[in-house]
Design an enzyme around this catalytic site. Structure first.
Site, mmCIF file in Angstrom:
data_model
loop_
_atom_site.group_PDB
_atom_site.id
_atom_site.type_symbol
_atom_site.label_atom_id
_atom_site.label_comp_id
_atom_site.label_asym_id
_atom_site.label_seq_id
_atom_site.Cartn_x
_atom_site.Cartn_y
_atom_site.Cartn_z
ATOM 1 N N ASP A 248 0.852 -1.192 0.000
ATOM 2 C CA ASP A 248 0.000 0.000 0.000
ATOM 3 C C ASP A 248 0.881 1.233 0.000
ATOM 4 O O ASP A 248 2.062 1.180 0.346
ATOM 5 C CB ASP A 248 -0.923 0.008 1.228
ATOM 6 C CG ASP A 248 -1.886 1.199 1.184
ATOM 7 O OD1 ASP A 248 -2.560 1.367 0.155
ATOM 8 O OD2 ASP A 248 -1.934 1.971 2.148
ATOM 9 N N CYS B 51 -11.059 3.159 -1.421
ATOM 10 C CA CYS B 51 -9.820 3.683 -0.850
ATOM 11 C C CYS B 51 -9.565 2.904 0.435
ATOM 12 O O CYS B 51 -10.508 2.646 1.205
ATOM 13 C CB CYS B 51 -9.980 5.173 -0.555
ATOM 14 S SG CYS B 51 -8.581 5.875 0.318
HETATM 15 N N1 DGL Z 1 -4.063 3.804 -0.395
HETATM 16 C C1 DGL Z 1 -4.716 4.817 -1.192
HETATM 17 C C2 DGL Z 1 -5.873 4.202 -1.953
HETATM 18 O O1 DGL Z 1 -6.418 3.190 -1.579
HETATM 19 C C3 DGL Z 1 -5.170 5.979 -0.347
HETATM 20 C C4 DGL Z 1 -4.055 6.841 0.199
HETATM 21 C C5 DGL Z 1 -3.239 7.521 -0.884
HETATM 22 O O2 DGL Z 1 -3.717 8.482 -1.511
HETATM 23 O O3 DGL Z 1 -2.132 7.077 -1.103
HETATM 24 O O4 DGL Z 1 -6.262 4.729 -2.969
#
Ligand code: DGL
Length: 244
Positions: free
Chosen positions: A7, A180
């Site tokens: 992530d 998200c």
């Molecule tokens: N991990 C990102 C997503 O799921 C959210 C945080 C980011 O903008 O990096 O899109």
């Protein structure tokens, strides 16, 4: 089997949590690119470049499979990542779409997708839903919810004001894709905003169902989890203590 979970930062722990609860793997290697989060406001070339650097990281660990928990990375970088890895790589968008489709909603149902700017701009979720025949699809960038969750604000007036800012002109949807990684942490507040009527699609649960359909089986012991980060690994481990 050893799974990597990638992530942009802490948010993917929501997907790791679902994997832990279902015990699909013996070992989880989690990597959060905390030095460069958020990915959501960045452009596609940068997101792909960062994702390929994550592949270099995971190539040191002999993972059997990699889950890209980040929706933003899943929206842009899976083909490039797959071309650099000799293990399967799964994102969260296809599982999320399948999870929604499994709710057997009518094609006139109102579907709301919320995600980062990059995820929404990619139109990946929207196009997959239109291809399945859904006609009433609304996609909303709600990127400010990311730092709010990172600040540990998961209920109360600040979050309520932000939800109202984003949702005040939206008709109550039949389903919301939490597109998200951070949004499962505030799913109760999101559900309550709409009087708990919409189905909420959670990437972690969707990935677990998807993997089980691919033949991954529940083991009888919980996985070992190791957390790595590109910056402040201690901070990420602290968040993991709270969220996992
Ligand atoms: N991990 C990102 C997503 O799921 C959210 C945080 C980011 O903008 O990096 O899109």
């Amino acid at each position: 089997m050893k799974v990597g979970v990638f992530d942009s930062g802490a948010g993917g722990l929501t997907v790791a949590k679902s994997l832990i609860e279902e015990s699909l793997f013996k070992e989880i290697i989690y990597y959060g690119d905390t030095a460069r989060v958020p990915y959501g406001p960045k452009d596609s070339n940068t997101i792909i470049r960062y994702a390929l650097e994550a592949i270099e990281f995971f190539n040191n660990f002999n993972v059997d499979v990699l889950i890209t928990a980040c929706n933003t990375v899943s929206a842009y970088a899976l083909p490039s990542m797959r071309s650099k890895a000799n293990y399967p790589i799964y994102g969260v968008i296809e599982p999320g779409i399948l999870a929604l489709n499994n709710k057997l909603l009518s094609q006139d149902s109102k579907i709301l997708i919320i995600g980062t700017r990059a995820t929404i701009h990619s139109s990946r979720y929207q196009n997959e839903l239109y291809a399945l025949g859904y006609k009433s699809v609304t996609a909303l960038q709600t990127g400010m919810l990311v730092p709010i969750v990172e600040e540990g604000i998961t209920k109360g007036p600040v979050l309520d004001a932000m939800l109202d800012y984003y949702f005040k002109d939206i008709d109550t949807p039949d389903a919301i894709i939490l597109g998200c990684t951070h949004f499962p942490i505030i799913k109760d507040a999101i559900g309550e905003y709409f009087n708990n009527t919409p189905h909420l699609i959670h990437s972690g649960d969707a990935v677990v169902s998807y993997l089980k359909e691919q033949g991954y089986k529940t083991l009888n012991s919980k996985p070992n989890v190791t957390i790595y980060a590109s910056d402040n690994v201690g901070g990420l481990r602290d968040i993991a203590q709270q969220w996992l």
